[in-house]
Structure formats: structure tokens, C-alpha cells
Design an enzyme around this catalytic site. Sequence first.
Site, PDB file in Angstrom:
ATOM      1  N   ASN A  63       0.851  -1.189   0.000  1.00 57.20           N
ATOM      2  CA  ASN A  63       0.000   0.000   0.000  1.00 57.20           C
ATOM      3  C   ASN A  63       0.888   1.240   0.000  1.00 57.20           C
ATOM      4  OD1 ASN A  63      -1.756   2.061   0.528  1.00 57.20           O
ATOM      5  ND2 ASN A  63      -3.012   0.882   1.971  1.00 57.20           N
ATOM      6  N   PHE A  64       1.099   1.778  -1.200  1.00 52.32           N
ATOM      7  CA  PHE A  64       1.893   3.002  -1.350  1.00 52.32           C
ATOM      8  C   PHE A  64       0.975   4.209  -1.533  1.00 52.32           C
ATOM      9  CE2 PHE A  64       5.064   0.068  -3.676  1.00 52.32           C
ATOM     10  CZ  PHE A  64       5.837  -0.120  -2.531  1.00 52.32           C
ATOM     11  N   SER A  65      -0.270   4.079  -1.115  1.00 58.68           N
ATOM     12  CA  SER A  65      -1.214   5.044  -1.680  1.00 58.68           C
ATOM     13  C   SER A  65      -2.320   5.573  -0.789  1.00 58.68           C
ATOM     14  CB  SER A  65      -1.833   4.415  -2.925  1.00 58.68           C
ATOM     15  OG  SER A  65      -2.210   3.074  -2.679  1.00 58.68           O
ATOM     16  N   CYS A  66      -2.419   5.141   0.460  1.00 60.43           N
ATOM     17  CA  CYS A  66      -3.494   5.669   1.297  1.00 60.43           C
ATOM     18  C   CYS A  66      -3.294   7.175   1.479  1.00 60.43           C
ATOM     19  CB  CYS A  66      -3.509   4.968   2.656  1.00 60.43           C
ATOM     20  SG  CYS A  66      -4.714   5.710   3.785  1.00 60.43           S
ATOM     21  N   ASN A  82      -5.995   3.707  -5.886  1.00 57.65           N
ATOM     22  CA  ASN A  82      -6.430   3.989  -4.521  1.00 57.65           C
ATOM     23  C   ASN A  82      -7.337   5.218  -4.589  1.00 57.65           C
ATOM     24  OD1 ASN A  82      -6.613   4.281  -1.656  1.00 57.65           O
ATOM     25  ND2 ASN A  82      -4.615   3.295  -1.434  1.00 57.65           N
ATOM     26  N   CYS A  89     -33.707  19.409 -24.646  1.00 54.54           N
ATOM     27  CA  CYS A  89     -32.705  19.373 -25.718  1.00 54.54           C
ATOM     28  C   CYS A  89     -32.558  20.766 -26.319  1.00 54.54           C
ATOM     29  CB  CYS A  89     -33.110  18.355 -26.784  1.00 54.54           C
ATOM     30  SG  CYS A  89     -34.766  18.614 -27.465  1.00 54.54           S
ATOM     31  N   CYS A 123     -29.111  22.665 -26.150  1.00 58.92           N
ATOM     32  CA  CYS A 123     -28.463  22.944 -27.434  1.00 58.92           C
ATOM     33  C   CYS A 123     -28.204  24.433 -27.579  1.00 58.92           C
ATOM     34  CB  CYS A 123     -29.319  22.443 -28.595  1.00 58.92           C
ATOM     35  SG  CYS A 123     -28.495  22.688 -30.183  1.00 58.92           S
ATOM     36  N   CYS A 167     -26.594  22.101 -36.765  1.00 57.49           N
ATOM     37  CA  CYS A 167     -26.178  20.908 -36.017  1.00 57.49           C
ATOM     38  C   CYS A 167     -24.773  20.447 -36.419  1.00 57.49           C
ATOM     39  CB  CYS A 167     -27.173  19.773 -36.237  1.00 57.49           C
ATOM     40  SG  CYS A 167     -26.753  18.305 -35.282  1.00 57.49           S
ATOM     41  N   CYS A 172     -31.669  14.131 -23.235  1.00 57.67           N
ATOM     42  CA  CYS A 172     -33.066  13.684 -23.389  1.00 57.67           C
ATOM     43  C   CYS A 172     -33.446  12.664 -22.308  1.00 57.67           C
ATOM     44  CB  CYS A 172     -33.276  13.070 -24.772  1.00 57.67           C
ATOM     45  SG  CYS A 172     -34.976  12.498 -25.009  1.00 57.67           S
TER      46      CYS A 172
END
Lengths: 417, 442
Positions: free
Chosen positions: A135-138, A202, A351, A355, A378, A388
Site C-alpha cells: 500500500n503506497f497510496s493511502c 487507490n 434538448c 443545445c 447541427c 433527453c
Amino acid sequence: MAIKKDLSIEYLGVKFENPFCLSSSPVGSNYEMCSKALEAGWGGVVYKTVGIFIADECSPRFDNGNKEGTPWIGFKNMEQISDKPLEKNLEMMSKLKKDYPNKVLIASIMGSNEEEWAKLAKLVTEAGADMIECNFSCPQMTSHAMGSDVGQNPELVKKYSKIVSEATHIPVIAKMTPNIGNMEIPAIAAIEGGAHSISAINTIKSITNLDLDHLTAMPVVNGKSSISGYSGAACKPIALRFIAQMKQHPKLKDVEISGMGGIETWRDAAEFIMLGCRNLQVTTAIMQYGYRIVEDMISGLSYFMEEKGFNSLDEMVGIALPNIIPAEELDRDFKIIPKIDDEKCVGCGRCYISCFDGAHQAIDWDEEKRRPVINDNCVGCHLCLNICPVQGCITPGEVKFKEGREPHDVIFKTKYE
Amino acid sequence: METKQKYLTEAVPSFTPRTAMEEAARCLLCHDAPCSKACPAGTNPGKFIRSIRFRNIKGAAETIRENNVLGGICARVCPYDKLCEEACSRTGIDRPIQIGRLQRYVTDQEKAFGMKILKAVEATKEKVACIGSGPASLAAAAGLALKGYKVTVFEEKEKAGGFLTYGIIPSRLPQSVVDEEVQYIKDLGVEFKFNCKVGKDITIEELRKEGYAAFFLATGTQLPKTIDIPGVDLDGVTTAVDFLAAAKPNNGDIEVGENVVVIGGGDVAMDCATTARLLGAKKVTVLYRRTQEEMPANKEELKFAQSLGVNFAYTFRPGEILGKDGKVVAITGEGTDGESKIQLKADKVIFAIGQKADDLKEIVADIELNEKNLVVADEEADCKTNIPYIFAAGDVVNGGKTVVHAVAAGKVAVDSIDEYLTSIREIEATDKEVAAEKEGAR
């Protein structure tokens, strides 16, 4: 009859009956929890990170990100590694492996210096773990010698990966932090140090919400709060991106990956697998719904494989990677004009609003009929289709080639859920 | 819950902040908000639901209250299924947004926050008398007070509200909600004179002498209609007006009988049926001359009555009421097919087939009435009667419509009365100027 496919897959040379594992977190904190999860059908567990350090936790320690009526779009937690003594955890791990020999036990460890990493690697190997996740990441450790501060430093990642892999004979996984620009750098460092695999991601450093009464972040801990890890569905797009980038890097393309970050359904699982993961880990969805969610992951994935004709997960691993290409290589010769089904349309005009306010003023509003009408502005961006609220009302229609471009066959999606 | 308690407690629970948000999230937030166009009183659900969705509850309350001083009442008694909710675009997908319930949630929150959106203005203009204190009059009184008029409401009964107080079942409209909104109107500076019947206790002419420059006549329709069939004079035969007016102010402490038959098919008939059932009647049957599809009652009210086990006999008109020792024992029904017949055991028969106006000539001798004894006025345009300083609207003009129609008409009256008094003020000012000039010339 219920369809049940063989979902077994090898990861780091170890056979998993299915790729679904608890990730190292509150959901796998003790024997009873892991046991219940394995009984429910999980293929393996990554036991909650153990260390010499014993966590002293705050209260409360969770918050969730939400939108409209939907809570838990994301989840913030402030827990660190295990708050139990190492001996106790080792004892429970041993018992787990003994009681569930066919399930896979992954020990997650975190040291604060070379000696600790080596010692932990040795102890969990002796306890019977099938593999080790470093665990290098907490991101919310109370010690800066540990956690994501280490994961952001490729030198340390390499050094500790080396120490761990030399202290054990079982496979070693390096768990990456996403709190970094390029995950390839620490990942390569881990592999160069001797780690066999990468797990990612993580949690993401976060402030989910401010409490407007106490003028601090959530959760409010005696009037204060801290930045800490965000997980859950909202993080999936970020996890998939990191994983794809690692799997596409020449130095990492053959490295096996255990993927995690917002997996809730079989569909999420399929996505991680198709981007190259051989193993999957889950926490947040379990915290919200319980271990039983694995039933629908197994069943759903089986039906999907049946439908698409996959005989094993191996056939699926990384299958989508060739289709993730750099922006400059995309075919930009055409636009697909959406078509609107006036019968299905309920006349909400969303829409039209989106748009106009968010795209290209390409929809006119027929006041009398209360229906949108697409005009020549368009550009085929499909914002309308995304906004939609009616199933199947706005769908991709005519493919128009830009002036001077050679018409050719175009692959596009026609069915949207 | 004890049925008596059910009578006094609102049948539909209030939204919580979470459930309100879930419902608001279902709203499509339409470009042209057909719900807003469908409200007779001009309430703007499209805007207030959007405010809920974007967590601006106070803004939502402002939208409702600025438009409708009786927002909390209308939220509970409006026939949404025929108005805003019928127009809802979401119906095209599954079912409409519960607009009324969201409005109620917002007005509940307004109360919880202690918000006062409408604030009293200094009364510098003429005195105006509102006769009657039903929804049309309350809406007009509030509107006129906000324009700076000195408004007095004259009510012959003890409490304000008209049918809101003396009719609608508390499980649909608790008295506290009526009382709070009446208090709101009092706080705007409107005075109330209770137990004062104009035409009897005081006359319009006397009020004119006291300086009242305009009158708003909104006395509603209070006389019950009955049908002239044999047995209507029997003991135990009553009318919706009398039955409901006895039940609500007594918090339901009345004798309702065991077998109750209600004649009619509107919301009032539903209120009678549910009131009777919740106050202890064993069997309640609604006798209605047309089919269920044709029945004018609000669908929710019908469902509520059905959930309480009220029986319905459709396509039967009342035949005769049978008695013993002067008391009602049964009622017969004649099928509209000309053949079917039923007889229902009954110790109480309630006529809920509509009401008619009091003798309005008692109030204003020369007011123009139509053949139904209703005041001739256009309540959608200007509420003007044949007498320039008298305006009229609500049931006394339309013969009986919904609360929201009454509110809408009350709002029309406000503008019309204001226009009338402003023009008189301007003429008087011009006259004074001319007189002063003449004086100067001399």
C-alpha cells in the site's frame, strides 16, 4: 436455467475462481467479515492493510457526494490502515487461509521504513498469504512516511518494492495513488524495483462538501476536517483512464493489473477487464450494499459472456485497449445528425435549452406542437441525445461527411441504454 | 391510528428534504413548463420546482407566496390531477410530478424557517370592505392590503375561511393551516370583523358613510341544495354544508350514525363520506347518478375514500327516503337505465349535490342577479357588478368552483378595485386642481 460461466482467471500465477476481490479497506477488516464475503462468493480478499503502525481513527469518518436525489455518487473516507495489533491480524489471516484454501488471500502491508516493509512481508508470507499488495497510496495517513506520500515518490516506491520482493517468495503488487499526473512513472519504478504487478487506483484526495454551519469540510470532526480519499462510482472514469494509460505504455503493457475504482456492477467489471485488468477489487459498493452484490456481478458477467460468445475472461482481458487511441488519430471527417422521434418526445424542451445554452443553437422550438426541430447548425455533438430524458427518443441519425472529405463506412453506436 | 385521529391528521405525509429532492429530480424542468400555464391562479411550479432542485428552498417559497397568499391551502386542496399535474410532461414517461405535495413541502419549510415573504405596507389608501372570508375574499384582502388599502373583512361566522374552515375535512386541510394563513393576512394589516353579517348587522350604506370606498362581495354559496323527493324532511336527513360545518369546528365530536348514505359525486361528497367513515360510521355509501369516469371528485379524494372502505353506487339517483317514527331508515336508488333499483339501509342521508347563494338582495338591494340568483360579473376580466363600487367573485358569481379558481378571481378583483379607486382618486385630484384654479382666478 441460470447461466453460470467459468469465471476463473489466473492472476500472478494464482488461480482465482472469479476475479472479484474485496479491496484492502474497512470491508475486509477481520476474520468474520472476510469469511462472510468469501461465503457470499467473492473470489478472494485483500485483507485490510496491516502495519507496525496502529491507526488511531477519528469520528465521524465518512461522507458521501450526491446529486439531486442520488446519494453515494462518490464516497469519502478518512480511515487509515488497520487499527488492530499486527499479531491479531496475522492470526486472522492464517485462519482465513486455513478455512478457505481455495480462495485467494492477499495481504496488504504498509511500512514506514525499510525494516518495517521487510518485516511485514516476511510475517504475512508466513501467515499464509498468496500474494502481497504494497500500500503506497493511502491518502489520509497521519504519518508522512507512509501512504500516498510514498506513492508519489518513484524512488521510495522502487526501494520499498525491492525490499518487499526480496523478503518474500510470493507475488508482490504495488498499489498506486491517483494523486499524481502520470501513474506510469511510479508504476515503472515499482516493476523495476521487483514488484510483479500494479493495482490501481487507490482513493482520490478530496473535499466532498463543506458544512456551511461549521465552515469546514465534511465529515465534521470536532469542528475541523481533513482532505481524504474519494472513491465510488464517480471515480471510475479516472481509474479506467490510469489503467488504460499504464496498459498502453511499452514498459508496462505486459504487467498484470488488478483494477479498482468505482466497480459496482458486472458492467463496470467488464470494462476494467477489457482495459487489461486480470483481477478486480471492490469496497465502496460493498459499504453501500453489502457483500451480496457479488451475486449480480457473477451472474451478470456470465450472461454477458454468453451473449457475446466469450468462453473465458482471458479472452476479454485488454480487448478494448487497441480502440483507445490518441485524439489526433480520431476520424474527424463526418458528423452524425441526431434524429428525434416526435412520437416518443414528451415535449420537455430540455434538448432545445441545452443545445442553445450549451452547444450550437441547432434546435428550434415549435411552440405550438411543443416539439424540438433540428436545424442546419447541427454539428453532431449529441448533447441533445445525452440530455433527453426519454428512452430511445433522440438517436444517432444521418452520417454527413464534411465538405471535401471522402465518404466511407463509419462505425457508430445506435442503441443507447 | 384511531380513526378519529385519522380524521384530524393529514392523510398524505409531508415530504422530507430528501424525498422532496427525489421528486424534484424527477421533474424534467421543461422549457415551457406546461404545469405553470395550467394553474388558474398563475402559480409557477416550473420555477419553484427548479428552485427545489437547485437547493433554493427559500427562493421556492418566495415564488409560491408572492403569487398566492393561500399557497399552503391550495397545496392541499387543489385538483392537481385536472390542472398542473395533468399538464405535466413527465406523464409522457410514467406519472406526473407530485406538484401539490412539493408546494406543500415548500410552504411547510417556509413556516419552519419562520419566513415572512409578504410584508405589510403602510395603509395610505381608501377603505375597502371584503364581504365573506372564503378564499376569494382572503386573496383579495391580502392583495389590496399589499397595495396600501385599508381592508376590513366582514364575516358572519365566528371564524374566517368559509368552506375552508367549515367544510373541507381536516385530514385534507387541517384547521391549523387555514388559521396560519389567515394570520398571515392579518399580519398584512387586514382587519377582520366576525359575527357581523353585512345587510343585517350593518348595511352597505352605513359602511359607505364610514368611508368604505369599494366593496368586494364574495359570500360564496352557503345554502345547500336538496332534491324534492319523498322523505327529505325526516330526522337524519341532512346536507353537506350542515354536516361538515358541525364536524370540523367540533374536532369531529359529532354523532354520525351507523349507516350513512351520501348523495353526490364531487369533492364535498367525498369529504362527507370520509368524514362519516372516520368519525365512526360502519358503512358509508356514495350514491352518484353518473358513472365513475364522469364523477367530478379529485382522483386522490376518491382513492382516499375507497381506501377507507367507502362504497360507491354509481348511476343511481335517489328515489325516496324511507322513515319510521319520523326517522330515516333507508333510501332507494333509481338506476339511470330506468330499470335497476336499490334500497340502502340508512340512519343518515347527506345531500352533497351543490350549494346556492344566500339572498344577495339582503346585502345589496339593487345588485343584478342572474336566473340562478348569482351575481352578474365577469370574474376573469374585472369582477365588476352593475354597481360601480361593488365587485364580486368566487362562488357567489360562478356558482361553485375550486379554491384555486376563487384565489384567481380574488386576484383579478384586486387589480380591478385598485384601478377603479385610482381613477376616482385622479378625477378628484383633477377636480381639486380645477377648483383651486377657479379660486385663484377669482
